[in-house]
Enzyme design. Structure first.
Site, PDB file in Angstrom:
ATOM      1  N   ASP A 231       6.071   2.254   1.299  1.00 53.96           N
ATOM      2  CA  ASP A 231       5.812   3.433   0.477  1.00 53.96           C
ATOM      3  C   ASP A 231       4.426   3.917   0.873  1.00 53.96           C
ATOM      4  O   ASP A 231       3.424   3.225   0.628  1.00 53.96           O
ATOM      5  CB  ASP A 231       5.817   3.070  -1.005  1.00 53.96           C
ATOM      6  CG  ASP A 231       7.216   2.896  -1.579  1.00 53.96           C
ATOM      7  OD1 ASP A 231       8.170   2.727  -0.784  1.00 53.96           O
ATOM      8  OD2 ASP A 231       7.358   2.923  -2.817  1.00 53.96           O
TER       9      ASP A 231
ATOM     10  N   HIS B 203       7.665  -3.705   4.604  1.00 53.17           N
ATOM     11  CA  HIS B 203       8.974  -4.201   4.999  1.00 53.17           C
ATOM     12  C   HIS B 203       9.190  -4.083   6.511  1.00 53.17           C
ATOM     13  O   HIS B 203       8.440  -3.388   7.215  1.00 53.17           O
ATOM     14  CB  HIS B 203      10.065  -3.450   4.239  1.00 53.17           C
ATOM     15  CG  HIS B 203      10.090  -3.761   2.770  1.00 53.17           C
ATOM     16  ND1 HIS B 203      11.180  -4.324   2.152  1.00 53.17           N
ATOM     17  CD2 HIS B 203       9.152  -3.606   1.797  1.00 53.17           C
ATOM     18  CE1 HIS B 203      10.912  -4.511   0.863  1.00 53.17           C
ATOM     19  NE2 HIS B 203       9.684  -4.063   0.624  1.00 53.17           N
TER      20      HIS B 203
ATOM     21  N   SER C 219      -4.500   0.284   2.047  1.00 54.67           N
ATOM     22  CA  SER C 219      -4.235  -0.464   3.270  1.00 54.67           C
ATOM     23  C   SER C 219      -3.317   0.337   4.175  1.00 54.67           C
ATOM     24  O   SER C 219      -2.834   1.403   3.793  1.00 54.67           O
ATOM     25  CB  SER C 219      -3.617  -1.826   2.945  1.00 54.67           C
ATOM     26  OG  SER C 219      -2.685  -1.703   1.888  1.00 54.67           O
TER      27      SER C 219
END
Length: 636
Positions: free
Chosen positions: A449, A505, A593
């Site tokens: 995301d 992911h 990040s």
């Protein structure tokens, strides 16, 4: 955005012939007088519902009628469609605000057609507060089988979209494009009918062509007039000229600039030009027309304090090249809806980041020990966020980002988190992030995301986004990873902000070959630093490079990069593991990040919308599992 006169068009017109400019001036003065007359319903284009949304292109009229809220206040509503945002006037103090505000916009089945309506309670001194929102798929709305002229939709809580906080009455119609063009033509032609006899003389027709700003058309005035004068009586009726104008707009546009505001029109986009001029000329229907020209609903919701700061040059909104480093507000494009949204970040933090990352003095401080200070701050903040006392900060954090954190997706209830970091690395419910084309390993997906930038080559990334000195694939991957497979490869940057789901992911199916820890400092990954020419965020920050071997993409490097207050990068997979795209790969502890994916040269065809947005230096807001691109090897 909007329909204001542009500098370039004004300069262009200013160089024209004096007589020519005079005729345009007279034309516009007359238009402004007529523009403010009482509404005339005789020229309104027919409105209708759609039978099918397939391949539809036309003009939609959306009206916010009223709302019912759960408490009294002064209310305003904002509507965002694609990259356009509009707002109503502020209502009276009531729990049942009435706006009757309408807006026309171009509606296409192949372009963004989801309208987000945000309802704010107003506050004179501080920023307005978002109370509820709804998202309306306009094409679906128009194809509903309903005899009612309006519909009532629920307004949802920004933090808990399954909770209803009010309702909104809204209507939406489409206008027959051909009828809209004819009505528009009749309206504009009536303005140059100076003697108001219902017909245009040769001189009146000449003034109209001058106002259109088309040099080629000006040279063909005689031929155009004769073509319109079908019966040869020396004058042209409204209907005759309307037909001529509609015919030429289809094949050889006569209108190069808007006669009202002077903005240069895109001749290749006939319908957009027609919508623009319709909005400029529209005499209205007696309802309040929404105010436009905004990029985001937050910008539209701000009151006089924001306007004052804009006037004083303390604050600005923009997108495009270098806007990440220069703008006071970071604007990104939400992929799911196609609308622009504002990233929430404290103004004091923006000023401090500029002072550090956008100046030689800041760079000097970095060289004199500020890097060690950032490391110390990150470690201290990490310890704080792991303490039980930090849990009390969770509600305030959720409130700050309430329209950007969907708590109904979170796997565990808020009161189950014993520290702030437990909430920060929260898991989502199964199915909250569907994986695109599951079962087709030749399709890569988004890893986080995040706000995404995608570039076909490193050279493109440096030209459009990364301004640090000497950025390279070798610098990114470090000396212990062979960069030869990735030379001239494709680069995808996933930037996570504090409010995001902070588990990243697997973007491709394959086998994890190795992990390589690369020590470094902890610069921020905010665009202010990434766009800075004084530091190298991606090649100097602490990071971990992983290499995944795949069948369809060759080798893929996935680099997890730490940032200010993100000292901890945790992986949940091991070397040698066989992984599927969409599997959880790891998580970042508190802070912002970034994850960067590097593909081998010509191994992936990135989705065009991601590449197009990145070429505008515009980040795309994506979610885990959205399609990223398709393998070129398998498809060829």
């Amino acid at each position: 955005m909007g329909h204001g006169s542009s500098r370039s068009s004004s300069d262009h017109q200013g160089k024209g012939n004096g007589l020519h400019s005079s005729s345009i001036s007279r034309f516009r003065q007359r238009l402004r007088r007529i523009h403010h007359r009482s509404p005339s319903h005789s020229t309104a284009a027919p409105r209708f519902k759609l039978v099918s949304a397939d391949d539809f292109v036309g003009i939609s009229l959306l009206t916010l009628i009223c709302a019912e809220m759960k408490f009294k206040d002064k209310w305003l509503a904002c509507v965002s469609v694609g990259e356009q945002t509009f707002r109503t006037e502020v209502s009276d103090y009531t729990e049942k605000p009435v706006w009757n505000s309408e807006k026309k916009f171009l509606l296409e089945s192949k372009r963004p057609h989801v309208a987000r309506v945000s309802v704010y309670e107003t506050n004179l001194l501080s920023k307005n507060n978002l109370v509820g929102y709804c998202e309306i798929n306009v094409l679906e709305f128009l194809t509903r089988d309903s005899d009612c002229d309006y519909e009532v939709v629920d307004l949802l809580d920004p933090s808990f979209p399954d909770r209803v906080v009010g309702n909104l009455s809204v209507s939406c119609f489409v206008e027959d494009p051909e009828e809209t063009e004819k009505c528009f033509a009749r309206r504009i032609l009536s303005i140059v009918d100076y003697d108001e006899d219902g017909k245009l003389s040769h001189s009146e027709f000449s003034d109209l062509i001058d106002a259109f700003g088309n040099q080629l058309a000006e040279e063909k005035k005689e031929a155009l007039f004769k073509a319109a004068d079908k019966n040869g009586d020396g004058v042209v009726s409204m209907d005759e000229l309307a037909v001529l104008l509609a015919h030429h707009q289809e094949k050889e546009p006569l209108v190069s600039c808007c006669p009202v505001c002077g903005e240069i029109l895109d001749a290749s986009d006939r319908l957009s030009s027609m919508v623009h001029m319709t909005l400029c000329f529209d005499e209205g229907t007696g309802k309040q027309v929404m105010t436009g020209g905004f990029l985001t609903d937050k910008q539209a919701s701000y009151g006089w304090i924001f306007k004052l700061s804009e006037w004083a040059h303390f604050s600005s909104y923009q997108i495009g090249l270098h806007s990440g480093s220069n703008a006071a507000h970071i604007v990104v494009l939400e992929r799911s809806s196609g609308r622009l949204v504002e990233e929430i970040i404290d103004g004091k933090i923006i000023l401090s980041m500029r002072a550090i990352y956008q100046s030689k003095l800041g760079l000097h401080l970095m060289d004199k020990g500020a890097k060690e200070l950032l490391q110390e701050i990150s470690e201290k903040q990490g310890r704080k966020m792991n303490s039980p006392d930090s849990a009390k900060d969770i509600p305030q954090f959720v409130e700050l980002f309430k329209d950007q954190i969907n708590l109904s997706e979170v796997r565990h209830p808020l009161d189950s988190f014993k520290t702030f970091n437990e909430f920060f690395v929260r898991e989502l419910k199964p199915g909250a992030r569907p994986i695109a084309c599951m079962g087709f390993d030749d399709v890569a997906v988004c890893a986080a995301d995040s706000r995404l930038m995608a570039f076909k080559t490193v050279e493109e990334s440096v030209r459009f986004w990364i301004k640090g000195r000497k950025f390279s694939i070798q610098g990114l991957l470090g000396n212990n990873v062979s960069c030869s497979p990735f030379i001239d490869g494709t680069l995808v940057i996933f930037r996570l902000a504090p409010q995001d789901y902070h588990r990243f992911h697997i973007p491709v199916s394959g086998i994890i070959e190795r992990f390589v820890d690369i020590p470094g400092c902890l610069y921020t990954v905010n665009p202010i630093a990434v766009n800075s020419k004084y530091c190298n965020v991606f090649t100097e920050n602490k990071r971990v490079a992983s290499i995944i071997s795949t069948t369809h993409f060759g080798k893929v490097a996935v680099v997890a990069i730490g940032a200010t207050m993100v000292g901890s990068i945790t992986f949940t997979k091991k070397e040698g593991a066989s992984v599927q795209k969409g599997d959880e790969f790891g998580y970042f502890s508190f802070g912002g990040s970034t994850v960067i994916c590097v593909f081998e040269k010509d191994s992936i065809k990135l989705d065009e919308d991601l590449v197009d947005n990145s070429s505008r230096s515009l980040e795309t807001l994506v979610r885990v599992g959205m399609q990223l691109g398709v393998s070129t090897k398998s498809r060829s």
